[in-house]
Scaffold this motif. Structure first.
Motif, PDB file in Angstrom:
ATOM      1  N   VAL A 115       1.788  -1.825  10.144  1.00  0.00           N
ATOM      2  CA  VAL A 115       2.425  -2.939   9.444  1.00  0.00           C
ATOM      3  C   VAL A 115       3.931  -2.937   9.685  1.00  0.00           C
ATOM      4  CG1 VAL A 115       0.640  -2.884   7.675  1.00  0.00           C
ATOM      5  CG2 VAL A 115       2.773  -1.633   7.301  1.00  0.00           C
ATOM      6  N   ARG A 116       4.582  -4.003   9.233  1.00  0.00           N
ATOM      7  CA  ARG A 116       6.035  -4.109   9.330  1.00  0.00           C
ATOM      8  C   ARG A 116       6.684  -3.290   8.214  1.00  0.00           C
ATOM      9  NH1 ARG A 116       6.481 -10.506   8.918  1.00  0.00           N
ATOM     10  NH2 ARG A 116       5.818  -9.796   6.847  1.00  0.00           N
ATOM     11  N   PRO A 117       7.975  -2.927   8.353  1.00  0.00           N
ATOM     12  CA  PRO A 117       8.633  -2.095   7.338  1.00  0.00           C
ATOM     13  C   PRO A 117       8.595  -2.693   5.925  1.00  0.00           C
ATOM     14  CG  PRO A 117       9.949  -2.148   9.343  1.00  0.00           C
ATOM     15  CD  PRO A 117       8.838  -3.135   9.548  1.00  0.00           C
ATOM     16  N   GLY A 118       8.656  -4.001   5.785  1.00  0.00           N
ATOM     17  CA  GLY A 118       8.705  -4.600   4.454  1.00  0.00           C
ATOM     18  C   GLY A 118       7.354  -4.842   3.814  1.00  0.00           C
ATOM     19  N   ASP A 119       6.278  -4.593   4.538  1.00  0.00           N
ATOM     20  CA  ASP A 119       4.937  -4.849   4.005  1.00  0.00           C
ATOM     21  C   ASP A 119       4.460  -3.669   3.153  1.00  0.00           C
ATOM     22  OD1 ASP A 119       4.987  -7.236   5.407  1.00  0.00           O
ATOM     23  OD2 ASP A 119       4.016  -6.361   7.177  1.00  0.00           O
ATOM     24  N   THR A 120       3.465  -3.930   2.313  1.00  0.00           N
ATOM     25  CA  THR A 120       2.942  -2.906   1.405  1.00  0.00           C
ATOM     26  C   THR A 120       1.520  -2.544   1.793  1.00  0.00           C
ATOM     27  OG1 THR A 120       4.293  -3.704  -0.432  1.00  0.00           O
ATOM     28  CG2 THR A 120       2.382  -2.357  -0.991  1.00  0.00           C
ATOM     29  N   VAL A 121       1.254  -1.258   1.923  1.00  0.00           N
ATOM     30  CA  VAL A 121      -0.095  -0.756   2.169  1.00  0.00           C
ATOM     31  C   VAL A 121      -0.556  -0.014   0.921  1.00  0.00           C
ATOM     32  CG1 VAL A 121      -1.568   0.665   3.641  1.00  0.00           C
ATOM     33  CG2 VAL A 121       0.419  -0.488   4.616  1.00  0.00           C
ATOM     34  N   ALA A 122      -1.772  -0.278   0.488  1.00  0.00           N
ATOM     35  CA  ALA A 122      -2.290   0.342  -0.734  1.00  0.00           C
ATOM     36  C   ALA A 122      -3.701   0.864  -0.505  1.00  0.00           C
ATOM     37  CB  ALA A 122      -2.289  -0.668  -1.880  1.00  0.00           C
ATOM     38  N   ARG A 123      -4.046   1.851  -1.315  1.00  0.00           N
ATOM     39  CA  ARG A 123      -5.439   2.314  -1.372  1.00  0.00           C
ATOM     40  C   ARG A 123      -5.939   2.059  -2.777  1.00  0.00           C
ATOM     41  NH1 ARG A 123      -7.826   8.040  -2.489  1.00  0.00           N
ATOM     42  NH2 ARG A 123     -10.037   7.669  -2.071  1.00  0.00           N
ATOM     43  N   PHE A 124      -7.075   1.364  -2.866  1.00  0.00           N
ATOM     44  CA  PHE A 124      -7.626   1.006  -4.165  1.00  0.00           C
ATOM     45  C   PHE A 124      -8.598   2.046  -4.702  1.00  0.00           C
ATOM     46  CE2 PHE A 124      -7.013  -3.885  -3.810  1.00  0.00           C
ATOM     47  CZ  PHE A 124      -5.642  -3.675  -3.853  1.00  0.00           C
ATOM     48  N   GLY A 125      -8.977   3.007  -3.881  1.00  0.00           N
ATOM     49  CA  GLY A 125      -9.989   3.978  -4.275  1.00  0.00           C
ATOM     50  C   GLY A 125     -11.116   3.978  -3.270  1.00  0.00           C
ATOM     51  N   GLY A 126     -11.811   5.122  -3.159  1.00  0.00           N
ATOM     52  CA  GLY A 126     -12.880   5.220  -2.181  1.00  0.00           C
ATOM     53  C   GLY A 126     -12.335   4.944  -0.793  1.00  0.00           C
ATOM     54  N   ASP A 127     -13.004   4.055  -0.071  1.00  0.00           N
ATOM     55  CA  ASP A 127     -12.562   3.714   1.288  1.00  0.00           C
ATOM     56  C   ASP A 127     -12.027   2.292   1.356  1.00  0.00           C
ATOM     57  OD1 ASP A 127     -15.004   2.557   0.793  1.00  0.00           O
ATOM     58  OD2 ASP A 127     -15.773   2.819   2.814  1.00  0.00           O
ATOM     59  N   GLU A 128     -11.460   1.812   0.243  1.00  0.00           N
ATOM     60  CA  GLU A 128     -10.922   0.455   0.179  1.00  0.00           C
ATOM     61  C   GLU A 128      -9.391   0.493   0.248  1.00  0.00           C
ATOM     62  OE1 GLU A 128     -12.363  -1.311  -3.380  1.00  0.00           O
ATOM     63  OE2 GLU A 128     -14.386  -1.632  -2.600  1.00  0.00           O
ATOM     64  N   PHE A 129      -8.843  -0.283   1.180  1.00  0.00           N
ATOM     65  CA  PHE A 129      -7.395  -0.381   1.371  1.00  0.00           C
ATOM     66  C   PHE A 129      -6.982  -1.846   1.321  1.00  0.00           C
ATOM     67  CE2 PHE A 129      -8.675   3.588   3.294  1.00  0.00           C
ATOM     68  CZ  PHE A 129      -7.617   4.466   3.071  1.00  0.00           C
ATOM     69  N   ALA A 130      -5.675  -2.058   1.129  1.00  0.00           N
ATOM     70  CA  ALA A 130      -5.154  -3.424   1.112  1.00  0.00           C
ATOM     71  C   ALA A 130      -3.768  -3.437   1.738  1.00  0.00           C
ATOM     72  CB  ALA A 130      -5.097  -3.975  -0.306  1.00  0.00           C
ATOM     73  N   VAL A 131      -3.399  -4.590   2.296  1.00  0.00           N
ATOM     74  CA  VAL A 131      -2.086  -4.771   2.904  1.00  0.00           C
ATOM     75  C   VAL A 131      -1.512  -6.093   2.397  1.00  0.00           C
ATOM     76  CG1 VAL A 131      -0.788  -5.078   5.042  1.00  0.00           C
ATOM     77  CG2 VAL A 131      -2.730  -3.486   4.986  1.00  0.00           C
ATOM     78  N   LEU A 132      -0.240  -6.058   1.986  1.00  0.00           N
ATOM     79  CA  LEU A 132       0.480  -7.268   1.605  1.00  0.00           C
ATOM     80  C   LEU A 132       1.500  -7.585   2.689  1.00  0.00           C
ATOM     81  CD1 LEU A 132       1.639  -9.497  -0.271  1.00  0.00           C
ATOM     82  CD2 LEU A 132       3.038  -7.690  -1.333  1.00  0.00           C
ATOM     83  N   ILE A 133       1.368  -8.754   3.299  1.00  0.00           N
ATOM     84  CA  ILE A 133       2.372  -9.237   4.249  1.00  0.00           C
ATOM     85  C   ILE A 133       3.290 -10.155   3.460  1.00  0.00           C
ATOM     86  CG2 ILE A 133       2.798 -10.350   6.452  1.00  0.00           C
ATOM     87  CD1 ILE A 133      -0.048  -9.867   7.236  1.00  0.00           C
ATOM     88  N   ASP A 134       4.534  -9.704   3.242  1.00  0.00           N
ATOM     89  CA  ASP A 134       5.440 -10.389   2.319  1.00  0.00           C
ATOM     90  C   ASP A 134       5.714 -11.824   2.742  1.00  0.00           C
ATOM     91  OD1 ASP A 134       7.175 -10.831   0.274  1.00  0.00           O
ATOM     92  OD2 ASP A 134       8.137  -8.890   0.427  1.00  0.00           O
ATOM     93  N   VAL A 135       5.939 -12.045   4.013  1.00  0.00           N
ATOM     94  CA  VAL A 135       6.185 -13.400   4.527  1.00  0.00           C
ATOM     95  C   VAL A 135       5.451 -13.545   5.844  1.00  0.00           C
ATOM     96  CG1 VAL A 135       7.878 -15.053   5.352  1.00  0.00           C
ATOM     97  CG2 VAL A 135       8.460 -13.543   3.445  1.00  0.00           C
ATOM     98  N   VAL A 136       4.648 -14.613   5.977  1.00  0.00           N
ATOM     99  CA  VAL A 136       3.958 -14.880   7.237  1.00  0.00           C
ATOM    100  C   VAL A 136       4.394 -16.242   7.756  1.00  0.00           C
ATOM    101  CG1 VAL A 136       1.939 -13.454   6.787  1.00  0.00           C
ATOM    102  CG2 VAL A 136       1.955 -15.804   5.987  1.00  0.00           C
ATOM    103  N   GLY A 137       4.542 -16.318   9.066  1.00  0.00           N
ATOM    104  CA  GLY A 137       4.887 -17.599   9.660  1.00  0.00           C
ATOM    105  C   GLY A 137       3.719 -18.567   9.591  1.00  0.00           C
ATOM    106  N   ASP A 138       2.532 -18.060   9.928  1.00  0.00           N
ATOM    107  CA  ASP A 138       1.303 -18.847   9.827  1.00  0.00           C
ATOM    108  C   ASP A 138       0.127 -17.871   9.783  1.00  0.00           C
ATOM    109  OD1 ASP A 138       0.774 -18.017  12.495  1.00  0.00           O
ATOM    110  OD2 ASP A 138       1.895 -19.739  13.262  1.00  0.00           O
ATOM    111  N   ALA A 139      -1.087 -18.424   9.739  1.00  0.00           N
ATOM    112  CA  ALA A 139      -2.282 -17.585   9.617  1.00  0.00           C
ATOM    113  C   ALA A 139      -2.457 -16.659  10.809  1.00  0.00           C
ATOM    114  CB  ALA A 139      -3.514 -18.480   9.455  1.00  0.00           C
TER     115      ALA A 139
END
Length: 478
Positions: A115-139
């Motif tokens: 990911v980019r430096p400003g994005d957030t990577v998280a682990r929700f538990g088990g084998d589930e992860f999530a990523v937040l892209i703070d700003v995207v130009g498009d899909a």
């Protein structure tokens, strides 16, 4: 405040107004060093908002970051990606939880690197992860990140000198009219992730509104199915005859469940059987089908006691998870009075390939009862001569896809012929499914195939019509 050793320390200061006190006539400041207390508080806050294993953000911090990004985004879009590992359970089961934890740490490192430096990577538990892209130009930005993550996971992991390969299923959700807050955005990413998982390992899917409406519809349908099982008036069985190819006579029927919903009308088995599988309702449903089909077979047997009709019933892989399946079958036979040799339980090839030892024990117990066993849709799964020799199977059912173009010298015709020969060499009967043309019927009979089903003979019929077909076999095309 600067300490005498030169370092800054955190101090808590209390100000007391003693201006009116003639002996003081001033403001009194009392200070206390709280550096250690503040460090403990910071540590507790960090642990409350971070995953202890991977040190990534946890669900609470991730949601907070999503809410903050939504407040400050202006006209820009943000994206949330949900990731679920494919094959993680097998790693835990085979190598142990310590190896599973090592794998999760390495996955976290690869996600953070993708990911980019400003994005957030998280682990929700088990084998589930999530990523937040703070700003995207498009899909496409989110799609590109999902592709990078999948590529990063595709490289082997080294755990305790063992090469491990896992993949991930990723769901993508972007801000929009149906994602006005963090909960909606995260829910949409979760729904998209399940769509990706259903499409196959190592893929990603982008959320669209039909996923939510489909989930609501699925939940309602599951509730309706539970109600239908409590009052089985909505459920009925249709019976498709099995024909002996040499003589053209009916040797038995296959029981196929139908659901007549009070509002939606007749619901296709393709819609409610997978639902029953995923919710566990397949077990009570399968037991009802087994009992009703056995009762019907006994009733038809009373018309012509000299004809030993066989009743075939499909058994799901989820039903094989029940160690008491043989006891359930034995109980149904005892309650209905159906001789065991007249009941044929049909299973897919996947049953033979999953939890082999446990399923073998169940199959052997069923054979001890005396029932017949058949492999349904043979040729579409993991056909193996070794497995066929090992498991006590009586019948191979040739999948309809090999019957469709059987009139000429096609690969399907060759495979159907091979399956017939395989069955003959192992002493197993063969049943061709999906016969719709006379040429198919004739070709299979010349191959030496024993039995057949298909619309050429008869579609699946309600019990009353199937019984009439028994009394008047001339109605069969053959």
């Amino acid at each position: 405040m600067r300490h005498a050793d030169g370092h800054f320390r955190l101090a808590e200061v209390t100000v007391t107004n003693l201006l009116a006190d003639l002996s003081v006539q001033g403001l009194v400041l009392n200070s206390r060093d709280i550096s250690e207390r503040k460090e403990l508080e910071d540590q507790l806050v960090h642990e409350a908002f971070h995953d202890g294993l991977t040190k990534l953000a946890n669900r609470a911090l991730f949601k907070d970051r999503v809410e903050l990004a939504l407040r400050r985004r202006g006209d820009a879009d943000i994206a949330v990606l949900f990731l679920d590992l494919d094959g993680f359970k097998e790693v835990n089961d085979s190598l142990g939880h310590a190896a599973g934890d090592q794998l999760l740490v390495q996955v976290a490192d690869r996600l953070a690197a993708a990911v980019r430096p400003g994005d957030t990577v998280a682990r929700f538990g088990g084998d589930e992860f999530a990523v937040l892209i703070d700003v995207v130009g498009d899909a496409d930005d989110a799609d590109e990140l999902a592709t990078r993550i999948i590529d990063a996971l595709d490289r082997q992991f080294d755990i305790d000198n063992t090469e491990i390969h896992v993949q991930g299923s990723i769901g993508i959700a972007l801000t929009g009219p149906d994602a006005a807050d963090a909960d909606q955005l995260m829910r949409n990413a979760d729904l998209a992730m399940y769509r990706a998982k259903a499409a196959g390992e190592g893929t990603f899917a982008r959320y669209d509104p039909t996923m939510h409406s489909g989930l609501v519809d699925r939940l309602q349908l599951a509730a309706d199915l539970r109600r239908a099982l409590d009052n089985t008036d909505e459920l009925e069985l249709h019976y498709q005859p099995t024909i002996e190819l040499r003589s053209g006579t009916i040797t038995g029927f296959e029981a196929l469940v139908r659901w007549r919903h009070p509002v939606r009308g007749m619901i296709s088995p393709a819609d409610f059987i997978p639902l029953a599988e995923s919710t566990g309702l397949i077990r009570p449903l399968g037991q009802w089908v087994l009992a009703e089909a056995s009762r019907q077979c006994v009733e038809w047997g009373a018309y012509d006691p000299d004809r030993a009709l066989t009743m075939a019933v499909n058994v799901s892989g989820r039903q094989f998870d029940q160690p008491d399946l043989p006891a359930i079958v034995a109980g149904v036979l005892a309650d209905t009075g159906l001789p065991a040799e007249r009941l044929c339980l049909e299973m897919t090839e996947s049953v033979l390939m999953t939890d082999t030892e446990e399923n073998l024990a169940v199959l052997l117990s069923l054979k001890e009862i005396g029932v017949k066993l058949a492999i349904d849709d043979f040729g579409t799964g993991y056909s193996s001569l070794a497995y066929l020799r090992r498991f006590p199977v009586d019948t191979l059912k040739i999948d309809r896809s090999f019957v469709e173009r059987i009139g000429g010298a096609t690969p399907d015709a060759a495979l159907a012929r091979t399956i017939v020969q395989l069955g003959q060499s192992l002493g197993m009967a063969t049943v061709a499914e999906g016969i719709e043309q006379y040429a198919q019927f004739l070709a299979l009979r010349r191959m030496g195939c024993d039995l057949a089903q298909g619309y050429y003979f008869s579609r699946p019929l309600p019990a009353e019509e199937a019984g009439a077909l028994l009394r008047d076999p001339a109605a069969l095309v053959a």
